[in-house]
Design a protein around this motif. Sequence first.
Motif, mmCIF file in Angstrom:
data_model
loop_
_atom_site.group_PDB
_atom_site.id
_atom_site.type_symbol
_atom_site.label_atom_id
_atom_site.label_comp_id
_atom_site.label_asym_id
_atom_site.label_seq_id
_atom_site.Cartn_x
_atom_site.Cartn_y
_atom_site.Cartn_z
ATOM 1 N N GLU A 67 0.854 -1.193 0.000
ATOM 2 C CA GLU A 67 0.000 0.000 0.000
ATOM 3 C C GLU A 67 0.888 1.241 0.000
ATOM 4 N N MET A 68 0.742 2.065 -1.054
ATOM 5 C CA MET A 68 1.662 3.174 -1.259
ATOM 6 C C MET A 68 1.103 4.541 -0.865
ATOM 7 N N ASN A 69 0.025 4.569 -0.113
ATOM 8 C CA ASN A 69 -0.466 5.824 0.463
ATOM 9 C C ASN A 69 -1.261 5.461 1.712
ATOM 10 N N GLY A 70 -0.526 5.055 2.735
ATOM 11 C CA GLY A 70 -1.142 4.374 3.855
ATOM 12 C C GLY A 70 -1.880 5.277 4.829
ATOM 13 N N SER A 71 -2.743 4.635 5.609
ATOM 14 C CA SER A 71 -3.507 5.316 6.650
ATOM 15 C C SER A 71 -3.538 4.423 7.882
ATOM 16 N N ASP A 72 -4.008 4.979 8.979
ATOM 17 C CA ASP A 72 -4.153 4.178 10.191
ATOM 18 C C ASP A 72 -5.149 3.044 9.975
ATOM 19 N N GLU A 73 -6.137 3.265 9.115
ATOM 20 C CA GLU A 73 -7.096 2.209 8.790
ATOM 21 C C GLU A 73 -6.400 1.039 8.108
ATOM 22 N N HIS A 74 -5.463 1.340 7.223
ATOM 23 C CA HIS A 74 -4.708 0.276 6.554
ATOM 24 C C HIS A 74 -3.869 -0.511 7.551
ATOM 25 N N LEU A 75 -3.298 0.180 8.526
ATOM 26 C CA LEU A 75 -2.533 -0.520 9.555
ATOM 27 C C LEU A 75 -3.430 -1.461 10.356
ATOM 28 N N MET A 76 -4.677 -1.045 10.561
ATOM 29 C CA MET A 76 -5.627 -1.909 11.263
ATOM 30 C C MET A 76 -5.930 -3.146 10.437
ATOM 31 N N TRP A 77 -6.165 -2.987 9.128
ATOM 32 C CA TRP A 77 -6.430 -4.138 8.262
ATOM 33 C C TRP A 77 -5.217 -5.055 8.234
ATOM 34 N N LYS A 78 -4.040 -4.474 8.183
ATOM 35 C CA LYS A 78 -2.804 -5.267 8.180
ATOM 36 C C LYS A 78 -2.741 -6.156 9.421
ATOM 37 N N ALA A 79 -3.030 -5.568 10.576
ATOM 38 C CA ALA A 79 -2.988 -6.332 11.825
ATOM 39 C C ALA A 79 -4.048 -7.433 11.834
ATOM 40 N N GLU A 80 -5.224 -7.161 11.293
ATOM 41 C CA GLU A 80 -6.297 -8.164 11.246
ATOM 42 C C GLU A 80 -5.918 -9.323 10.334
ATOM 43 N N ILE A 81 -5.262 -9.025 9.213
ATOM 44 C CA ILE A 81 -4.830 -10.075 8.289
ATOM 45 C C ILE A 81 -3.782 -10.965 8.954
ATOM 46 N N GLU A 82 -2.926 -10.370 9.753
ATOM 47 C CA GLU A 82 -1.878 -11.145 10.435
ATOM 48 C C GLU A 82 -2.447 -12.182 11.399
ATOM 49 N N VAL A 83 -3.696 -11.977 11.860
ATOM 50 C CA VAL A 83 -4.314 -12.951 12.775
ATOM 51 C C VAL A 83 -5.474 -13.699 12.111
ATOM 52 N N GLY A 84 -5.515 -13.687 10.766
ATOM 53 C CA GLY A 84 -6.432 -14.581 10.082
ATOM 54 C C GLY A 84 -7.493 -13.978 9.206
ATOM 55 N N ARG A 85 -7.661 -12.649 9.201
ATOM 56 C CA ARG A 85 -8.628 -12.065 8.270
ATOM 57 C C ARG A 85 -8.210 -12.407 6.848
ATOM 58 N N PRO A 86 -9.130 -12.876 5.996
ATOM 59 C CA PRO A 86 -8.763 -13.187 4.608
ATOM 60 C C PRO A 86 -8.274 -11.937 3.872
ATOM 61 N N GLY A 87 -7.095 -12.029 3.346
ATOM 62 C CA GLY A 87 -6.526 -10.901 2.620
ATOM 63 C C GLY A 87 -5.035 -11.074 2.461
ATOM 64 N N PRO A 88 -4.438 -10.332 1.547
ATOM 65 C CA PRO A 88 -2.985 -10.429 1.332
ATOM 66 C C PRO A 88 -2.232 -9.749 2.462
ATOM 67 N N GLU A 89 -1.055 -10.252 2.779
ATOM 68 C CA GLU A 89 -0.222 -9.563 3.765
ATOM 69 C C GLU A 89 0.161 -8.190 3.204
ATOM 70 N N MET A 90 0.270 -7.215 4.114
ATOM 71 C CA MET A 90 0.391 -5.825 3.684
ATOM 72 C C MET A 90 1.689 -5.173 4.150
ATOM 73 N N PHE A 91 2.309 -4.475 3.222
ATOM 74 C CA PHE A 91 3.391 -3.527 3.493
ATOM 75 C C PHE A 91 2.742 -2.156 3.334
ATOM 76 N N VAL A 92 2.865 -1.295 4.344
ATOM 77 C CA VAL A 92 2.125 -0.031 4.322
ATOM 78 C C VAL A 92 3.085 1.148 4.458
ATOM 79 N N THR A 93 3.113 2.012 3.452
ATOM 80 C CA THR A 93 3.916 3.233 3.536
ATOM 81 C C THR A 93 3.086 4.342 4.187
ATOM 82 N N SER A 94 3.765 5.425 4.515
ATOM 83 C CA SER A 94 3.062 6.621 4.972
ATOM 84 C C SER A 94 2.273 7.233 3.819
ATOM 85 N N ARG A 95 1.482 8.227 4.141
ATOM 86 C CA ARG A 95 0.889 9.027 3.075
ATOM 87 C C ARG A 95 1.981 9.726 2.277
ATOM 88 N N ARG A 96 1.593 10.197 1.098
ATOM 89 C CA ARG A 96 2.501 10.986 0.267
ATOM 90 C C ARG A 96 2.833 12.310 0.963
#
Length: 497
Positions: free
Chosen positions: A137-166
């Motif tokens: 994710e190349m324009n990240g938000s706190d919401e994206h960090l939340m999704w990333k954490a949820e995926i790490e514990v089993g939410r269906p989705g790709p593992e996420m690398f999250v950058t800061s906003r532009r």
Amino acid sequence: MFKRKTKTLLIWIASFFIVSSALSLWIMDYKIDQVWGEHTQIVNPETFRKPQQTFAIMNVSVLSADGDSMQPNHTVLIEDGLIADVSSEPNLPTGITTIDGTGKYLIPGLIDSHIHLWQSPNDLLLYIANGVTHIREMNGSDEHLMWKAEIEVGRPGPEMFVTSRRHNSSSGIAGLFERWTAKINPVDDTDDIESHVQQMMEKGYDAVKIYTLLKKRHFQAFNKAALKLDVQLLGHIPKEMTLDEIWQSELKELAHTEELVKALAREFGEFNSETSEEFLQFVHKRSADIVTHLLKNDVAVVSTLSLIESIAPQKLDVADALRAVELDYVNPGIAEALHPSVPIMGWLPDVNIYRLPYNYPQEKIPGNQTYWKAYAQANRILLKAMANKGVKVLAGTDANVPVMVPGFSLHEELVSLTQAGFSEAQALRAATSTPAAWMKVKSGKVLAGYQADLVLLHANPLKDINHTRTVDTVISNGRQYNRTDLDSMLSSVKSAN
């Protein structure tokens, strides 16, 4: 009495103005969130939650560790989210679940190295359904960090690398407007950039993104902070910066090949349809030096070639360009935008960010097409030179920018890379082992000890890169999604849209 009535009237007028303004701001805020995808019906991810299991894929052709060949008649054992064994002579635990891989091909899960989720969580399912097990994710938000954490514990989705906003240089009302409407972090001279970077890292962002209109003095402050704090700096080449200045900096990843094309265009003195051939010759001449510096300074480049190739068709006929992609899966808020005068994404003909104005002179259209086709060719020239010399190229799509459909567009990007001169193996590495190694994650290869991120295909992508679309089963961190699961994901997102 008159004064009292006048005062009362003024209070009522002021109250009306305040309430009306507050309501207008609320409506505008709601609309802006809608444009970024927030108010689309959300598919319940729990519907698709799967546990990690122990199972084996039998009699399958496995992509070799170097990515150059398929190894036939292998068995891959998966336990606790990891690849436990890859062997032609397996010794499997008794009673485990098996998948018959006869006639099929097993590759690492795909990685899209440049995407934008914005506020569209249904896209996470689109990536899994297309065999994409990691996204950046190349324009990240706190919401994206939340999704990333949820995926790490089993939410269906790709593992996420999250950058800061532009980060752009702006201040005052303009800066507030950019932050509110365009999801850009404005940078002012009064900002403590080192402290800002430190705070982003503490929140969990994986890198800091630099954008086009960042002033040189601000770039230098980010560069100093990145060096001191050991932070990854990536993104665009600011307009105020020369390539020589970039080579000496901590900007070790370029978010698009076109950043180099833009820098070369500035060196050239810009170009137009009449000088496009001369510019392409200039790019050819400069390509060897560009590649030398990329290698010397260990700079990775994200491709986003398919997007660049789509600009000319979108400018010629938006409706026709949309017919060529899986528009039904695009978040409707992102596709519909607000209004032609509000430049926030927008895919459809009236709001498309790449469309020509309706009053654009017909006689100028051929020249416009010549320009954008030359622009795309300049990207191909550089990418081919990078492939020839072993520059780290990361396959990325800029998904959710029109007409890059999340998940689906990575397959288009791989086709574009092969058409630009990459071999099938080189293209596949750009979406598997190369970005995985760049992110320092133990994925991207079918090897014992690596994370079980895999895609089972019906046809061999080393014969034809289009075969990455022939997905039978996706394994994401040891969680197995068969074709029925994947079709259900796609159907659910399509219905929600």
